[in-house]
Design a protein around this motif. Structure first.
Motif, PDB file in Angstrom:
ATOM      1  N   MET A 290       0.772  -1.064  -0.124  1.00 23.56           N
ATOM      2  CA  MET A 290      -0.040  -0.206   0.024  1.00 23.56           C
ATOM      3  C   MET A 290       1.032   1.282   0.130  1.00 23.56           C
ATOM      4  SD  MET A 290      -2.803  -1.161   2.884  1.00 23.56           S
ATOM      5  CE  MET A 290      -3.997   0.305   2.773  1.00 23.56           C
ATOM      6  N   LEU A 291       1.930   1.092   0.822  1.00 23.05           N
ATOM      7  CA  LEU A 291       2.804   2.498   0.960  1.00 23.05           C
ATOM      8  C   LEU A 291       3.476   2.703  -0.505  1.00 23.05           C
ATOM      9  CD1 LEU A 291       4.306   1.857   4.330  1.00 23.05           C
ATOM     10  CD2 LEU A 291       2.925   3.792   3.630  1.00 23.05           C
ATOM     11  N   ALA A 292       3.867   1.458  -1.125  1.00 21.66           N
ATOM     12  CA  ALA A 292       4.664   1.774  -2.413  1.00 21.66           C
ATOM     13  C   ALA A 292       4.106   1.830  -3.744  1.00 21.66           C
ATOM     14  CB  ALA A 292       5.899   0.577  -2.556  1.00 21.66           C
ATOM     15  N   GLU A 293       2.491   1.790  -3.685  1.00 21.43           N
ATOM     16  CA  GLU A 293       1.965   1.576  -4.959  1.00 21.43           C
ATOM     17  C   GLU A 293       1.740   3.062  -5.787  1.00 21.43           C
ATOM     18  OE1 GLU A 293      -2.260  -0.537  -5.812  1.00 21.43           O
ATOM     19  OE2 GLU A 293      -2.536   0.951  -4.219  1.00 21.43           O
ATOM     20  N   LYS A 294       1.844   2.968  -7.064  1.00 24.41           N
ATOM     21  CA  LYS A 294       2.089   4.173  -7.683  1.00 24.41           C
ATOM     22  C   LYS A 294       0.957   4.754  -7.943  1.00 24.41           C
ATOM     23  CE  LYS A 294       3.527   5.704 -12.405  1.00 24.41           C
ATOM     24  NZ  LYS A 294       4.147   5.190 -13.880  1.00 24.41           N
ATOM     25  N   ARG A 295       0.777   6.192  -7.754  1.00 21.14           N
ATOM     26  CA  ARG A 295      -0.220   7.077  -7.744  1.00 21.14           C
ATOM     27  C   ARG A 295      -0.415   7.547  -9.140  1.00 21.14           C
ATOM     28  NH1 ARG A 295      -5.015   8.060  -7.201  1.00 21.14           N
ATOM     29  NH2 ARG A 295      -5.628  10.243  -6.031  1.00 21.14           N
ATOM     30  N   LEU A 317     -10.648  -0.522 -15.788  1.00 21.82           N
ATOM     31  CA  LEU A 317      -9.316  -0.044 -15.888  1.00 21.82           C
ATOM     32  C   LEU A 317      -8.990   1.273 -15.452  1.00 21.82           C
ATOM     33  CD1 LEU A 317      -8.720  -1.666 -19.653  1.00 21.82           C
ATOM     34  CD2 LEU A 317      -8.001  -2.336 -17.485  1.00 21.82           C
ATOM     35  N   TRP A 318     -10.063   2.169 -15.646  1.00 25.64           N
ATOM     36  CA  TRP A 318      -9.835   3.703 -15.294  1.00 25.64           C
ATOM     37  C   TRP A 318      -9.922   3.721 -13.792  1.00 25.64           C
ATOM     38  CZ3 TRP A 318      -9.523   8.283 -17.988  1.00 25.64           C
ATOM     39  CH2 TRP A 318      -9.536   9.398 -17.156  1.00 25.64           C
ATOM     40  N   GLU A 319     -10.885   2.773 -13.078  1.00 30.75           N
ATOM     41  CA  GLU A 319     -10.814   2.968 -11.604  1.00 30.75           C
ATOM     42  C   GLU A 319      -9.809   2.138 -10.985  1.00 30.75           C
ATOM     43  OE1 GLU A 319     -14.865   1.874 -10.370  1.00 30.75           O
ATOM     44  OE2 GLU A 319     -15.533   3.556 -10.732  1.00 30.75           O
ATOM     45  N   GLU A 320      -9.196   1.209 -11.849  1.00 25.09           N
ATOM     46  CA  GLU A 320      -7.801   0.782 -11.038  1.00 25.09           C
ATOM     47  C   GLU A 320      -6.790   1.642 -10.957  1.00 25.09           C
ATOM     48  OE1 GLU A 320      -4.799  -2.958 -12.256  1.00 25.09           O
ATOM     49  OE2 GLU A 320      -6.588  -2.780 -13.234  1.00 25.09           O
ATOM     50  N   LYS A 321      -6.767   2.459 -12.036  1.00 25.75           N
ATOM     51  CA  LYS A 321      -5.481   3.420 -11.762  1.00 25.75           C
ATOM     52  C   LYS A 321      -6.113   4.747 -10.833  1.00 25.75           C
ATOM     53  CE  LYS A 321      -2.777   3.135 -15.888  1.00 25.75           C
ATOM     54  NZ  LYS A 321      -3.229   1.967 -16.178  1.00 25.75           N
ATOM     55  N   ALA A 322      -7.424   4.878 -10.810  1.00 26.49           N
ATOM     56  CA  ALA A 322      -7.779   5.954  -9.892  1.00 26.49           C
ATOM     57  C   ALA A 322      -7.512   5.624  -8.291  1.00 26.49           C
ATOM     58  CB  ALA A 322      -9.245   6.095 -10.195  1.00 26.49           C
ATOM     59  N   ARG A 323      -7.909   4.317  -8.186  1.00 28.39           N
ATOM     60  CA  ARG A 323      -7.732   3.795  -6.723  1.00 28.39           C
ATOM     61  C   ARG A 323      -6.107   3.579  -6.376  1.00 28.39           C
ATOM     62  NH1 ARG A 323     -12.879   0.044  -5.143  1.00 28.39           N
ATOM     63  NH2 ARG A 323     -11.573   0.454  -3.122  1.00 28.39           N
ATOM     64  N   SER A 324      -5.257   3.440  -7.294  1.00 29.56           N
ATOM     65  CA  SER A 324      -3.877   3.015  -7.047  1.00 29.56           C
ATOM     66  C   SER A 324      -3.081   4.329  -6.270  1.00 29.56           C
ATOM     67  CB  SER A 324      -3.320   2.916  -8.300  1.00 29.56           C
ATOM     68  OG  SER A 324      -1.840   2.581  -8.314  1.00 29.56           O
ATOM     69  N   GLY A 325      -2.437   3.741  -5.350  1.00 32.18           N
ATOM     70  CA  GLY A 325      -1.571   4.926  -4.736  1.00 32.18           C
ATOM     71  C   GLY A 325      -2.224   5.691  -3.628  1.00 32.18           C
ATOM     72  N   LEU A 326      -3.242   5.507  -3.299  1.00 35.95           N
ATOM     73  CA  LEU A 326      -4.099   6.159  -2.425  1.00 35.95           C
ATOM     74  C   LEU A 326      -3.229   6.340  -0.991  1.00 35.95           C
ATOM     75  CD1 LEU A 326      -7.835   5.268  -2.903  1.00 35.95           C
ATOM     76  CD2 LEU A 326      -6.598   7.396  -3.712  1.00 35.95           C
ATOM     77  N   PHE A 327      -2.669   5.295  -0.610  1.00 34.45           N
ATOM     78  CA  PHE A 327      -1.789   5.192   0.609  1.00 34.45           C
ATOM     79  C   PHE A 327      -0.379   5.419   0.337  1.00 34.45           C
ATOM     80  CE2 PHE A 327      -5.843   2.897   0.773  1.00 34.45           C
ATOM     81  CZ  PHE A 327      -6.387   3.530   1.780  1.00 34.45           C
ATOM     82  N   ARG A 328      -0.013   5.864  -0.523  1.00 32.27           N
ATOM     83  CA  ARG A 328       1.346   6.002  -0.972  1.00 32.27           C
ATOM     84  C   ARG A 328       2.033   6.924   0.318  1.00 32.27           C
ATOM     85  NH1 ARG A 328       5.020   4.743  -4.917  1.00 32.27           N
ATOM     86  NH2 ARG A 328       6.824   5.827  -5.332  1.00 32.27           N
TER      87      ARG A 328
END
Length: 493
Positions: A290-295, A317-328
């Protein structure tokens, strides 16, 4: 107040589309609020999912702070067909000689010969031929002092058996075997103090139920105790299942011997520690991921209008990227992970043993890029458990007053509780009951919902205003067209 809408009949303009385009611009501030709301909801889900993992890990840690976990014993029998054994924490390690002389038995009585055949629905009178009259149709008997009374014209053999079985004070179970045509009585418990004492008290037509109909020998029957030898000493128990010095014995067969071995359950404890490490690694890998996920900041949450023009796959596909990196680089998660890693690397003072840290019992980290993942040297851990289980117990369970003397189980349990409390105060609990959520994110979501509601009212007023203005414009165009037509008619005439 609603406004009558005139859709460009006089002007020729597409008023409906013009209003929609104007409202798109007006909705932009509210869409930003809805996107913020979606991001907060996603973060709330992520925090709650992590909190569930913390709860699972907490249970593993809780077991390792208990001395009873390390005091667990295991017992084995060299002849399980003669006696099966198990041990609790109070059992004393050692090897015991054991032999079974006699199994404990219940007291029992059986019909000495076949009784009259039974057909479904038959009364006692019909089955056994009682010569009943209106004045002489009730019989009674007793079992262990409990009196039973029946009407031979109404009651059946199954009525009698059910009454016996439902009378706990009689302490007897009764059954009927239709193939053997016999009735069986047996005490509920085993042992020499178990008795079956029968007495016919009243018959019908000179015929009694127990002796004449059920064919019982009316002499008393007694049970017997289990007789056995433990380390050469003759002992007895009323049951075949009993506990002596923390060892549970279950006698199975007479005339056979066995060697009973009791020792610390190092294998079970090894599996407990391994399960703790595996669960910790799953948790720390989750946090690190979660900490390293790309935003992807160019992928904000989609509005409902945007979704209308996209396929389900495109939305996913869009929401997968939109949710990515929220906890970076999330400070809360960094704090929880760092606290656990620090505790697991610390030394525990006052164990009285060389095993005063996880590294000493074969549990350590390796490469830095694994983010604190633990690895077990199984041989080293098993050696520690075999050589000095008390030292390993102190490493995890010490409850000293000084922080440095507290066992790792206590320290880590407190850290997990604190981390879980932080996650709960930030994101609330996922109870599934839609209860009041006073968490930080919950309060922010409430505030956004209030602002969204206000914006919806405001946008409704703005849309009405646009339609009112365009309606006035259409009315002016219509008036102008009417005047032009009148002037044209005047010039023509």
């Amino acid at each position: 107040m609603s406004v009558m809408r005139i859709g460009g009949l006089a002007s020729g303009f597409d008023i409906d589309q013009m209003v929609k385009d104007l409202m798109k611009a007006e909705r932009m501030p509210m869409n930003k609020l809805l996107q913020q709301k979606q991001i907060l909801a996603w973060k709330q889900d992520g925090y709650r999912e992590l909190n569930k993992m913390l709860f699972s890990f907490r249970d593993k840690v809780f077991n390792l702070k208990l001395q009873s976990t390390f005091n667990a014993k295991t017992a084995s029998s060299s002849n399980a067909s003669a006696v099966e054994v198990s041990a609790n924490a109070n059992a004393v390690d050692g090897v015991y000689d054991f032999s079974v002389t006699q199994l404990a038995k219940a007291a029992y009585k059986t019909s000495t010969e076949a009784i009259a055949s039974f057909t479904q629905g038959q009364s006692l009178q019909q089955q056994f031929g009682f010569e009943a009259t209106d004045e002489d149709k009730t019989l009674s008997f007793s079992i262990n002092g409990q009196v039973f009374t029946f009407d031979v014209t109404q009651d059946s053999i199954h009525t009698v058996l059910n009454a016996i079985n439902n009378n706990k004070d009689a302490n007897v179970r009764a059954s009927y075997d239709a193939n053997l045509k016999r009735i069986f009585l047996m005490t509920r418990e085993t042992g020499a103090d178990q008795k079956i004492e029968l007495a016919d008290l009243q018959g019908v037509g000179g015929k009694n139920l127990l002796e004449d109909a059920f064919k019982f020998d009316m002499s008393a029957a007694s049970g017997s105790n289990a007789l056995f030898k433990l380390n050469g000493t003759d002992l007895q128990q009323s049951s075949n299942n009993f506990i002596i010095n923390g060892i549970t014995f279950n006698l199975k067969k007479e005339g056979e011997a066995a060697t009973i071995t009791v020792r610390s359950d190092t294998e079970g404890l090894f599996n407990q520690i391994k399960g703790f490490v595996d669960t910790y690694n799953e948790l720390i890998e989750k946090i690190n991921g979660m900490l390293a996920e790309k935003r992807y900041r160019d992928y904000p949450p989609l509005t409902e209008e945007q979704k209308k023009d996209m396929s389900e796959k495109e939305i996913a596909l869009w929401e997968e990227k939109a949710r990515s990196g929220l906890f970076r680089s999330d400070n809360l998660l960094i704090g929880i992970a760092s606290n656990m890693r620090r505790i697991l690397s610390e030394v525990v003072s006052g164990t009285g043993s060389q095993y005063n840290s996880l590294a000493q019992i074969g549990i350590s980290t390796k490469s830095w890029y694994e983010g604190g993942k633990l690895h077990i040297d199984e041989d080293k851990l098993k050696k520690a458990l075999t050589e000095d289980i008390e030292g390993v117990k102190s490493l995890f369970t010490n409850s000293g007053d000084a922080p440095s003397e507290k066992g790792l189980g206590h320290r880590l349990y407190d850290a997990v509780i604190a981390g879980s409390s932080q996650l709960t105060s930030t994101a609330g609990r996922d109870s599934g009951l839609n209860l009041v959520d006073n968490s930080y994110i919950g309060e922010r979501l409430k505030a956004i919902n209030t602002r969204v509601s206000a914006w919806e009212d405001k946008l409704a007023r703005i849309e009405q205003r646009y339609w009112r203005q365009f309606t006035l414009m259409e009315q002016a165009f219509n008036k102008m067209n009417s005047q032009s037509l009148w002037l044209a008619q005047q010039f023509y005439s």
